[in-house]
Structure formats: C-alpha cells, structure tokens
Design a protein around this motif. Sequence first.
Motif, PDB file in Angstrom:
ATOM      1  N   PRO A 238      73.332   0.054  77.138  1.00  0.00           N
ATOM      2  CA  PRO A 238      73.864   0.301  75.962  1.00  0.00           C
ATOM      3  C   PRO A 238      75.476   0.187  75.965  1.00  0.00           C
ATOM      4  N   SER A 239      75.889   0.083  74.936  1.00  0.00           N
ATOM      5  CA  SER A 239      77.291  -0.141  74.685  1.00  0.00           C
ATOM      6  C   SER A 239      78.154   1.024  74.808  1.00  0.00           C
ATOM      7  N   ALA A 240      77.451   2.510  74.694  1.00  0.00           N
ATOM      8  CA  ALA A 240      78.105   3.717  75.405  1.00  0.00           C
ATOM      9  C   ALA A 240      77.149   4.547  75.466  1.00  0.00           C
ATOM     10  N   VAL A 241      77.417   5.666  76.415  1.00  0.00           N
ATOM     11  CA  VAL A 241      76.401   6.674  76.569  1.00  0.00           C
ATOM     12  C   VAL A 241      77.203   8.033  76.160  1.00  0.00           C
ATOM     13  N   TYR A 242      76.303   8.976  75.957  1.00  0.00           N
ATOM     14  CA  TYR A 242      76.688  10.210  75.397  1.00  0.00           C
ATOM     15  C   TYR A 242      76.113  11.275  76.142  1.00  0.00           C
ATOM     16  N   LEU A 243      76.991  12.354  76.286  1.00  0.00           N
ATOM     17  CA  LEU A 243      76.449  13.798  77.130  1.00  0.00           C
ATOM     18  C   LEU A 243      76.106  14.663  75.901  1.00  0.00           C
ATOM     19  N   GLY A 244      74.738  15.065  76.467  1.00  0.00           N
ATOM     20  CA  GLY A 244      74.135  16.101  75.758  1.00  0.00           C
ATOM     21  C   GLY A 244      74.052  17.359  76.263  1.00  0.00           C
ATOM     22  N   LEU A 245      73.945  18.393  75.818  1.00  0.00           N
ATOM     23  CA  LEU A 245      73.758  19.921  76.528  1.00  0.00           C
ATOM     24  C   LEU A 245      72.646  20.781  76.170  1.00  0.00           C
ATOM     25  N   SER A 246      72.336  21.346  77.062  1.00  0.00           N
ATOM     26  CA  SER A 246      70.951  22.170  76.978  1.00  0.00           C
ATOM     27  C   SER A 246      71.142  23.548  77.721  1.00  0.00           C
ATOM     28  N   THR A 247      70.305  24.498  77.291  1.00  0.00           N
ATOM     29  CA  THR A 247      70.252  26.022  78.110  1.00  0.00           C
ATOM     30  C   THR A 247      68.923  25.706  78.898  1.00  0.00           C
ATOM     31  N   GLY A 248      68.357  24.809  79.095  1.00  0.00           N
ATOM     32  CA  GLY A 248      67.188  24.517  80.301  1.00  0.00           C
ATOM     33  C   GLY A 248      67.284  23.299  80.566  1.00  0.00           C
ATOM     34  N   SER A 249      66.118  23.031  81.597  1.00  0.00           N
ATOM     35  CA  SER A 249      65.934  21.557  82.010  1.00  0.00           C
ATOM     36  C   SER A 249      65.135  20.936  80.828  1.00  0.00           C
ATOM     37  N   LEU A 250      66.074  19.285  80.751  1.00  0.00           N
ATOM     38  CA  LEU A 250      65.103  18.435  79.789  1.00  0.00           C
ATOM     39  C   LEU A 250      63.978  17.745  80.223  1.00  0.00           C
ATOM     40  N   GLY A 251      63.822  17.720  81.717  1.00  0.00           N
ATOM     41  CA  GLY A 251      62.863  16.933  82.074  1.00  0.00           C
ATOM     42  C   GLY A 251      62.918  15.502  82.059  1.00  0.00           C
TER      43      GLY A 251
END
Length: 128
Positions: free
Chosen positions: A25-38
């Motif tokens: 990918p040309s860029a990557v993005y940080l996402g947030l969660s209150t629990g495991s994404l799996g």
Amino acid sequence: MSAMSDYLELKFLDHFTGTASTSAPSAVYLGLSTGSLGDDNGGTELSGNNYTRKAITFATASGGAIASNANVEFNSATGSWGTISHFGIYDASSSGNLLFHGAFSASKAIASGDILKVASGSLTISAT
C-alpha cells in the motif's frame, strides 16, 4: 506483541510463491480498539466522537521487528472512546484491510477532550 491478519498472510503467500503479484500500500494507517481485533478483524475498531485512523510510518526492519518512526496524534475526542488497549494497522484510512494487529503495552482511558498520542518508536511489529 503483534500478529499478521488472515488477509495479509494470504497476500504474503501469494506474493512469495509467485501465485499473484501484489504491491505494498502507498500508506498504512493506525486504528484503535478497546479489545483484540483478531486475525480475522473480528473485533471492533472505534467509531464516532471525532475518531479517525491516522497515517503511521515505520523505520527499516531490523532484528525481526519494525518500529514506528514518527509520533502519531489522534484528534481530540468529542466523547468517551473507552479504554484503548489494542491497535490495528490498515491499508486504507477507512474501510480497507487489516494488515497487522496487537495490544499496546498499557491501556489508556480516553475521555472527551483527551488526545491520544503514540510516541515515535513505541509501536513495534515483530515477525516471529
């Protein structure tokens, strides 16, 4: 600790066996969660209250790991985001595919008006 998503594992196998040609990918993005994404992105990423993914960059991999190389600052929360404990690295600023996921070394409760900052070098993805 971090892990590859099921999506990325398949892309990796396709790429390195010559089955399919895939590009980074040309860029990557940080996402947030209150629990495991799996591995299957089965968790729940935050939404609402002025939350959006943020671009993240990494230094060159070394010793089986790669670390972020710039601070990442999220928007000021306009409501509670809950207690942030996990992250995902995605190939798009919204929707897209989960590439990596993991847990932060410490959880942080984000209330209205708070700004979550991830310091340069503090987010590491390992290939073990």
